[in-house]
Design an enzyme around this catalytic site. Structure first.
Site, short mmCIF file in Angstrom:
data_model
loop_
_atom_site.label_atom_id
_atom_site.label_comp_id
_atom_site.label_asym_id
_atom_site.label_seq_id
_atom_site.Cartn_x
_atom_site.Cartn_y
_atom_site.Cartn_z
CG HIS A 1 0.35 8.79 -7.31
ND1 HIS A 1 0.99 8.52 -6.13
CD2 HIS A 1 0.75 10.02 -7.70
CE1 HIS A 1 1.74 9.56 -5.81
NE2 HIS A 1 1.61 10.48 -6.74
CD GLU B 1 2.25 13.80 -1.17
OE1 GLU B 1 1.10 14.24 -1.12
OE2 GLU B 1 3.17 14.36 -1.77
CG HIS C 1 8.61 10.69 -3.93
ND1 HIS C 1 9.64 11.27 -4.60
CD2 HIS C 1 7.51 10.91 -4.70
CE1 HIS C 1 9.20 11.83 -5.71
NE2 HIS C 1 7.92 11.63 -5.79
CG HIS D 1 6.72 2.63 -6.69
ND1 HIS D 1 7.10 1.33 -6.46
CD2 HIS D 1 5.39 2.67 -6.53
CE1 HIS D 1 6.03 0.61 -6.17
NE2 HIS D 1 4.97 1.40 -6.20
CD GLU E 1 4.81 13.05 -12.27
OE1 GLU E 1 5.80 12.63 -11.64
OE2 GLU E 1 3.73 12.45 -12.31
CD GLN F 1 9.72 17.26 -8.46
OE1 GLN F 1 9.60 17.44 -7.27
NE2 GLN F 1 8.87 16.52 -9.16
N GLY G 1 -3.79 12.80 4.45
CA GLY G 1 -2.85 11.70 4.36
C GLY G 1 -2.61 11.31 2.93
CB SER H 1 2.19 4.52 -1.06
OG SER H 1 3.10 3.85 -1.90
#
Ligand SMILES: Nc1ncnc2c1ncn2[C@@H]1O[C@H](COP(=O)(O)OP(=O)(O)O)[C@@H](O)[C@H]1O
Ligand SMILES: [Mg+2]
Lengths: 83, 225, 775, 83
Positions: free
Chosen positions: C69, C116, C118, C120, C337, C339, C566, C569
């Site tokens: 990732h 982008e 998201h 999973h 992570e 936010q 870009g 995934s």
């Protein structure tokens, strides 16, 4: 008619920005004693007596219902009262 | 001297830019007001814009009601300062008890972004004087908690005293009691409206210019005063 | 890996804080590198480049930074083509490798945009997963120095009636609606597609676009030793620890889901809104040297990337990081992570002003370290050094040339041509009735249906610059009220075409997005992409990926539009079952005067309708084959990028000259679906699906092919009265075939000599589908 | 540290579309015994012991907080537990 209460709260490890914002508002309003707020949901479920065999059966059904529908097991936990 | 209309920015206000643009289009001077400051900078009227003040956590408008600027706005509004609350602004006015009732989750439970037709029922308030009663206009509704509720007595009283400002005219998009889209205080100075007139001021970016009347109305109302 | 392994690994990192000194003394201590997703070889190479075993904190950094990732370790060798084959351009101010590409649009303005995934996280917890996906891409745009001005969402789910879809779709849409609306960003378009291959692997791709003045461009490079490292935004909590490597890169399989569930990150759009306004004020005040958003791999990623890009070192004190949970250890602080955070580099003299602005916006800001000249990234915790690494070694990561193999079933798929189905459809009795029924079936199918159930949940008006949004071909924004500069954006992908031929399918997706932008009257300028694929460790998937990238790079060169950035995934698969290869392509276009944009619906009766481009009988991968026959096989339609370019010239030229009142591209479902959409969309206003205007068309001797073929390079236009000659001349000049097929007007869609459908019936066919399924 | 719970429910005369939708979902899921559901909010408020004189004082403060901030008396009613 039985009234069952299901309380659903975010799991303790899941962040609750809503509760944090409310705690902030408490302080601005002068409620300095408030340390933290967490916001959850409360469901009042009415169940027809005739439809449930006994208290145990009711408890099982309500647990099923909570796990399947009322709470999101990924982020929430629930407690059942009155069953 | 031009008319000065204050636009309050709370943390989480979103349509403050749009409200300022609409005020300017109508020929008034928009004056930014900051939630955390006291005083109203001598403005002639105030718009509480749409958005999600304080994230609208708890209930829409519940936290904004206690912002420092509201400590001056609430008494000023009670004394006759014209105030227009749009969407979140309407919610704040209800939470502050400047207007009756409350705004709750849409009957359809989802956020609704849609052009709606509304019928102006009262063309005599500071904000609707430019419209004839019965006039239908197209504006934009975009809210998740826009269902107006109040108890029967309050609703009857609003109807009897002509304080229903506007009603949804092309179906009821959110389950509001008696199709109510906006209400006014008895003096016709404090007005709350769920849909957004400030998004209907330019055919390039909205459904036409029907909404400009709200901002033009306040100019003439103040000029007449 | 299992739940307990992840848990214990995480736990171990907290209870036994490991220091550089200790690591040097205990070279043989066992470390859970495999559980953290590092291979034995990768682990060994970490030891090699440090000259000792890594500390637990360092191991955490490398494990997330070297995850697929974050490191693009399987894709980088292919993605290089975007630079190697880049068309000559002078409009790129920042490109691949930066947080987002930045494109000059003239008059001192630049636009930055990026898409982008998201995927999973949105499967695990649809609402929060999708919400934080929007939050993440918005911070990328903000980090370039731009004001985010709009979002788009490209969504793909399993079969429309699958229980999984019923759980995931409403949550995803709700999350995007919640976060985007609360942030005050208009949603100006996207996609909604269904296929059983996405069951268990929904695709949630979010795009954000921002606007800046040239001089406001910010690059994420920590320069100037002595400058301060400031963390701003939400406090750091235990959210998504290990998410970057575990959640985002591991494929789902037998029972693994529960193991990842505690790793749900919760979004706070209110804080993000404050962060946006605060950062813009910080930029305006000139107190930011560099800035980086915190996304996957949090502080570990931001510190190592900032230092690596700046060619400097950095020293941070982890004890200074404001925590929501005081029990977090150093590795967890680095990996969290949480936010709504950003990291800024600030000159010491500007700190006071910086803090003042943050305080005004109620955004917490804390100095956690400084830029150094050592070339090392050093982190201390409780007075001990827990990280001491060369930052570029983390930021760059390994590079793999994975084996490729053309899938065994590929020839069989290509040979399974739907031509016989089409031949049968064309002949036989009752043709008119069948055409009518097939058209209504396409319009009522989930792919052809009205998307209002989804798009009504998105605010499209906020900020007052939305000129067009759903259901127009492209989202169109006004940049400002003085210049009337404008931009158009569209995203497209087509998993069916890409499964049949990933090279051609990717070019078809590119061509479609390009054509959508052109149909709005804009001139296409730049490209972003989100490449959604199965596991890169499967050679057949890797072949699909390589073909798709090659197709995109060649296609962009042919169209003259550079790829500016870009996202990749991988691991979108359930056990061995990969999704259809699904590159989603976003194209940005520009208007010199946005008032000249073209609506994609008929606006007035009595106007001539022309079909531009060439129609061949092409049904491989078509919506008709899929909906009417559940068929997927044959060759996808042939791409002619030179023809796409000519078509775009005609559309932009005609828009500028005011020759057209409407233009709509032909894609899924072909001309039949496009005509119905033109009848229903109306001419003006975003998010408007008015009462509609009918039309009468003559489709010649083969109405079946005319209605349902999906030949690319085509568009439908309505020519303003008095402009027919001028328009015909323009088409001739560019060599674009233009065929008059009928006129707008009436309240039916009528195909002469075949059938007619009242506009109300078209609307009804499209309206109910999603509402009935999702309530 | 005292934990106070404030339950906030819509007044009975105010329609609760959320609760109605959940009741509908219960039926579709096979929980036919569910007659009605109402959804409310549950706040868990943490208060520092040192900051409150006694239980009575705490109860008064929490009632103030609930009436002013946590509930909107126009449409909601609240109950306090644990104070
Ligand atoms: N998830 C979504 N979010 C926002 N807009 C969407 C979404 N899905 C579809 N739309 C909008 O609906 C319209 C029709 O979509 P689509 O048929 O995919 O367009 P096209 O085929 O021209 O690319 C477009 O305006 C598109 O932007
Ligand atoms: Mg299109």
């Amino acid at each position: 008619m039985a009234k069952i209460v299901v309380d659903v709260m975010l799991k303790p490890e899941i962040r609750d920005p809503q509760g944090e914002a409310i705690a902030g508002a408490c302080h601005r309003l002068g409620f300095a004693e408030v340390r933290a707020v967490r916001q959850g949901k409360r469901f009042e479920v009415e169940v027809a007596d005739a439809d449930v065999a006994d208290a145990d059966a009711l408890a099982i059904r309500m647990t099923e219902l909570s796990a399947e529908l009322l709470a999101n097991p990924v982020i929430e936990e629930f407690t059942i009262h009155g069953a | 001297m031009t008319t000065r209309v204050g636009i309050v920015t709370f943390p989480g206000s979103l349509d403050d830019v749009d409200a300022s643009r609409a005020v300017a289009r109508a020929g008034a001077t928009p004056v930014p007001l900051w939630h955390g400051d006291r005083g109203l900078r001598g403005v002639d009227a105030v718009v509480l814009p749409g958005g999600f003040s304080y994230g609208d956590y708890l209930r829409c408008g519940a936290i904004a009601r206690f912002a420092p600027v509201m400590a001056d706005l609430i008494p000023a509004a009670t004394d006759g300062l014209p105030v227009l609350g749009i969407c979140n602004g309407f919610q704040i006015l209800c939470e502050a008890h400047l207007l009756p009732g409350a705004l709750t989750r849409n009957a359809g439970r989802r956020f609704v972004n849609r052009e709606v037709r509304i019928r102006i029922e009262n063309g005599q308030t500071s904000w609707t004087a430019g419209y004839q009663p019965g006039h239908e206009i197209t504006v934009v509704l975009k809210s998740g908690e826009g269902r107006y509720v109040a108890d029967q007595r309050t609703l009857d009283e609003l109807e009897a005293s002509g304080r229903v400002l506007a009603r949804y005219a092309s179906g009821n998009p959110n389950g509001s009691a008696r199709d109510i889209a906006g209400v006014t205080n008895p003096a016709g100075t404090v007005v709350g409206l769920m849909p957004h007139p400030e998004h209907a001021i330019d055919a390039l970016t909205g459904p036409g210019t029907d909404g400009l009347g709200f901002f033009a109305s306040i100019l003439s109302a103040l000029a007449d005063a | 890996m299992t739940a307990s392994a992840a848990g214990e690994a995480g736990h171990g990192l907290v209870t036994a804080p490991d220091t550089v000194a200790l690591a040097a003394r205990t070279p043989d201590r066992a470390q859970p590198h495999a559980e953290l997703g590092l291979t034995d070889a990768e682990y060994a190479s970490v030891g090699g480049l440090l000259g000792r075993r890594p500390t637990d904190s360092e191991l955490a950094i490398y494990s997330v930074m070297w995850s697929e990732h974050c490191s693009y370790k399987s894709s980088r060798v292919h993605l290089r083509q975007f630079a190697e084959k880049a068309p000559p351009t002078t409009s790129l101010l920042a490109g691949i490798g930066d947080n987002a590409g930045v494109v000059d649009i003239g008059q001192g303005y630049a636009v930055t945009f990026k898409i982008e995934s998201h995927n999973h996280p949105s499967y695990v917890e649809p609402f929060q997963g999708a919400a934080t996906g929007v939050g993440g891409i918005v911070r990328d745009i903000l980090a370039m120095g731009a004001r985010p001005v709009a979002v788009m969402d490209a969504l793909r789910f399993g079969a429309v009636d699958a229980p999984d879809t019923r759980r995931v779709l409403p949550g995803v849409v709700g999350g995007i609606s919640f976060y985007g609306n609360c942030l005050g960003l208009p949603n100006i378009g996207g996609e909604l597609a269904f296929d059983p291959c996405y069951s268990g692997n929904p695709l949630v791709n979010a795009l954000c676009v921002g606007v800046l003045r040239h001089q406001d461009l910010k690059l994420a490079a920590a320069r100037g030793p002595g400058n301060q490292v400031v963390l701003l935004g939400s406090p750091t909590g235990p959210d998504g620890i290990g998410g970057a490597s575990v959640l985002a890169s591991a494929s789902f399989g037998g029972g693994g889901e529960t193991a990842k569930r505690p790793n749900v990150q919760v979004g706070d759009p209110f804080m993000e809104k404050l962060l946006i306004e605060c950062c813009l004020e910080l930029y305006a005040a000139g107190v930011v040297v560099a800035i980086q958003d915190l996304g996957a791999a949090g502080i570990a990623c931001a510190t190592s990337e900032l230092a690596a890009a700046g060619g400097t070192g950095m020293a941070v004190t982890l004890d200074l990081v404001p925590l929501r949970d005081p029990s977090l250890g150093p590795a967890e602080i680095l990996m969290s992570e949480s936010q709504e955070r950003m990291m800024a580099i600030v000159e010491p003299g500007a700190l006071e002003k910086f803090a003042e602005i943050c305080a005004r916006w109620d955004v917490p800001a804390t100095v956690i370290g400084e830029v150094t000249g050592t070339g090392r990234l050093i982190a201390t915790w409780r007075g001990e050094v827990v990280v001491d690494i060369p930052p570029e070694s983390a930021a760059e990561g390994p590079l793999y040339q994975r084996p490729l193999r053309r899938p065994a079933g590929q020839d069989g798929r290509l040979a399974d041509d739907p031509a016989p189905l089409a031949d049968a459809a064309r002949s036989g009795p009752g043709l008119a009735d069948r055409l009518r029924a097939d058209l209504l079936a396409l319009l009522g199918s989930p792919a052809g249906a009205d998307k209002a159930w989804v798009t009504e949940q998105y605010d499209s008006y906020v900020r007052g610059n939305t000129v067009q949004a759903t259901p127009h071909d492209a989202g169109v924004l006004r940049i400002d009220e003085e210049t009337f500069l404008g931009i158009a954006l569209a995203t497209d992908g087509n998993g069916r075409f890409c499964l049949l031929d990933p090279y051609a399918g990717t070019q078809l997706a590119l061509a479609e997005a390009y054509r959508n932008v052109a149909a709005s009257g804009a001139r296409p300028l730049a490209v972003t992409n989100c490449l959604n694929f199965g596991s890169p460790e499967d050679p057949e998937v890797m072949w699909q990926f390589a073909e798709a990238v090659r197709g995109l790079a060649d296609g962009c060169l042919a169209l003259g539009v550079p790829v500016t950035g870009g996202n990749v995934s991988f691991y979108n698969q359930t056990q061995d079952e990969a999704i259809q290869p699904t590159p989603v392509i976003g194209v940005l276009g520009v208007f010199a005067d946005v008032r000249r944009r073209l609506a994609s619906g008929f606006g007035a009766p009595g106007e001539q309708i022309m079909l531009l481009g060439t129609t061949a009988p092409e049904f491989g991968g078509s919506l008709w084959a899929s909906v009417v026959h559940c068929h997927l096989g044959g060759r996808p339609p042939a791409v002619d990028l030179a023809a796409e370019r000519r078509l775009a010239e005609v559309l932009a030229g005609a828009a500028e000259a005011g020759l057209l009142s409407a233009a709509h591209d032909l894609s899924d479902g072909g001309l039949g679906v496009a005509l119905a959409e033109c009848c229903l969309t109306g001419a003006d206003g975003p998010a408007r699906s008015g009462d509609g205007i009918g039309c009468t068309v003559d489709l010649g001797t083969d109405p079946f092919t005319a209605l349902f073929s999906e030949s690319p390079g085509r568009a439908l236009v309505a020519v303003r009265d008095g402009q027919r000659e001028a328009f015909a001349r323009l088409c001739a000049e560019h060599g674009v075939p233009a065929q008059p097929i009928g006129f707008t007007g009436g309240d039916e869609l009528a195909v002469a000599g075949a059938f007619s459908v009242p506009v109300g019936e078209l609307a009804a066919a499209r309206r109910g589908t999603l509402g009935e399924l999702f309530g």
